[in-house]
Design a protein around this motif. Sequence first.
Motif, PDB file in Angstrom:
ATOM      1  N   LEU A  94      -4.900  -5.043  -1.287  1.00  0.00           N
ATOM      2  CA  LEU A  94      -4.598  -3.851  -2.363  1.00  0.00           C
ATOM      3  C   LEU A  94      -5.809  -2.839  -2.091  1.00  0.00           C
ATOM      4  O   LEU A  94      -5.935  -1.785  -2.292  1.00  0.00           O
ATOM      5  CB  LEU A  94      -4.482  -4.284  -3.781  1.00  0.00           C
ATOM      6  N   GLN A  96      -7.194  -1.912   0.534  1.00  0.00           N
ATOM      7  CA  GLN A  96      -7.142  -0.949   1.598  1.00  0.00           C
ATOM      8  C   GLN A  96      -6.322   0.342   1.182  1.00  0.00           C
ATOM      9  O   GLN A  96      -6.178   1.335   1.977  1.00  0.00           O
ATOM     10  CB  GLN A  96      -6.238  -1.657   2.709  1.00  0.00           C
ATOM     11  N   HIS A  97      -5.781   0.385  -0.005  1.00  0.00           N
ATOM     12  CA  HIS A  97      -5.239   1.715  -0.722  1.00  0.00           C
ATOM     13  C   HIS A  97      -6.222   2.439  -1.318  1.00  0.00           C
ATOM     14  O   HIS A  97      -6.286   2.164  -2.465  1.00  0.00           O
ATOM     15  CB  HIS A  97      -4.044   1.250  -1.540  1.00  0.00           C
ATOM     16  N   ARG A  98      -6.693   3.508  -0.714  1.00  0.00           N
ATOM     17  CA  ARG A  98      -7.956   4.151  -1.155  1.00  0.00           C
ATOM     18  C   ARG A  98      -7.422   4.905  -2.470  1.00  0.00           C
ATOM     19  O   ARG A  98      -8.225   5.487  -3.522  1.00  0.00           O
ATOM     20  CB  ARG A  98      -8.548   4.986  -0.174  1.00  0.00           C
ATOM     21  N   TRP A  99      -6.320   5.295  -2.626  1.00  0.00           N
ATOM     22  CA  TRP A  99      -5.662   6.029  -3.706  1.00  0.00           C
ATOM     23  C   TRP A  99      -5.756   5.342  -5.110  1.00  0.00           C
ATOM     24  O   TRP A  99      -5.937   6.004  -6.120  1.00  0.00           O
ATOM     25  CB  TRP A  99      -4.129   6.470  -3.378  1.00  0.00           C
TER      26      TRP A  99
END
Length: 561
Positions: A94, A96-99
């Motif tokens: 998770l 890795q999802h920069r948003w």
Amino acid sequence: MKPVFKDSPSFFRNIGIILALFLLVIGIVIPLLLIFWQSVSTGQGLDLLAPIRTIAGHDLSSVLFQTIWLGVCVVAGTTLLALPLAWIMSKTRLGQHRWIDVVLMIPFMTPPYIGSMGWILFMQKGGYLQQWLPGSAALSDSFFSFGGMVLIMCLHLFPFLYLLLRDAIIRIGGNLEEAGAVHGASSGYRFRRIMLPLLLSSYGMGAMLVFVKTIAEFGTPATFGRRIGYYVMTSEIHKYISSWPIDFGKATSLASILLSVCLVMWYMQSTISRRFTYRLVGGKGQRSKRYALRGLTGAASVVYLALLLIFSIGIPYFSVIVASLMKLRGAGLAWDNLTLDHYRDLLTWGSVSMKALGNSLGLSLAASTIAVVLGTGFALAVGKSQKRTQRVIDLFSLLPNTVPGIVMVVGLILFWNSPWLPATLYNTYGMVVLTYVVLFLPYTVQYVKANFTQIDGSLFQAGQVFGGGPLLIMRRILLPLIVPGMLAGWIMTFTISVRELVGSLLILPPSMQTSATYIFAQFEQGQVSLGMAMAVVSVGMTVALLLVVEALKSNRKWNAS
């Protein structure tokens, strides 16, 4: 660090340092000293224990204990929220999802009083939760308690602790844990003997920040705390200054005690950081192992993150937006009960709300511009803080970040309302701008100093070798390299000034309102829809400004310049 322009006369450099010290002493140091002086001076002379006697003699000790207990509970609550989240975002896919990190910063960017108002609208009797679930009356009643206040403040402050813990876990990497596993250590033993000691420094800093921001917070105690009868130092200071009969003696006593508690916390945090700071960067580098989200652990991680986003962002913003669109509060949630009339009334030219919004924009624009000019000068004077005078300037410029905002405002009122001054700014627009500048000056200083200290001195020497004078070097080398820090400081000062509440409530001239005081007044007077419409507009302007800046930063021409 040596001065930027080595060949410039030392006289002008010294004048700049003296001017910086003079402005900081006048704007920050003397107002804080006046708080202590006012609290310890009595008719019989000086009494260093006078603040304690004032609090004990007027039954205010319970307010002090309630404030400290609230801070302790919020630190514990944010730890429970932030530590699992930091592990998920640093050790699982998770992260890795920069948003997700961007979305998790929304609670921090939301003014605390707006988030508190959103929860009140959602959980109150006849609120949105009861309209959906009529049998939830018992849950609503239990929410309006000390536990509910702690929950609201935890959901606002957990991003501070989360970011520090996440970065600390990433820096630790996976090598140390693997070494422990190779030697037969269980997962619990590795966490206790490897992870916890290495996280202690970052956790101490984050916990101290959360504690200080909790005891210095005014918006949530003024909205939710007043409703449940839980009073803290900031709400009492505001009462003694703004309500008749005005009592500056009690206000300064409470302010001095609150300031002392914050300084003690800063000292404790610095002691912990010095003792439990470790070097983790070596020649071999670090690699962080990420685990795949499978089975029960993966499902629990996703559910935890989703619930955290719903409680910290979804519920408050849903309540605020729906309240701003509702025709009649008693008619409940229905499509035919939604309207945009409140926004039309709010944005009608010449209305009280438009004047309040215009005042916020104008005051914030003036304050952010002055702050970026002064902050840049202070940051350049500080350099890398090798000389004693530079360290003193650095310390004084960062004091407003250490001191609770309401304490700083009380000091400014005492100073600028002093009878011995030949002219006073008190009760003028200039006083509002000065207050904003003083409160948010550290942001510009920190951002510009971070950019300036990364500039190699050889760049300025190269400019001098090729015949460049001080002004040319400043225009062609220095300014282009520190402009991003100046822009970041200006944006931060502007966005926070637009939503500033406690300073605006205490120092605004009569009959003048800003968007923050307008929201607060409408909520207190029962005009919830207009107040929430103003909240949506204010937050929307902040988000739009940040998006524009991000677009500029991503533009190739901007990056090239």
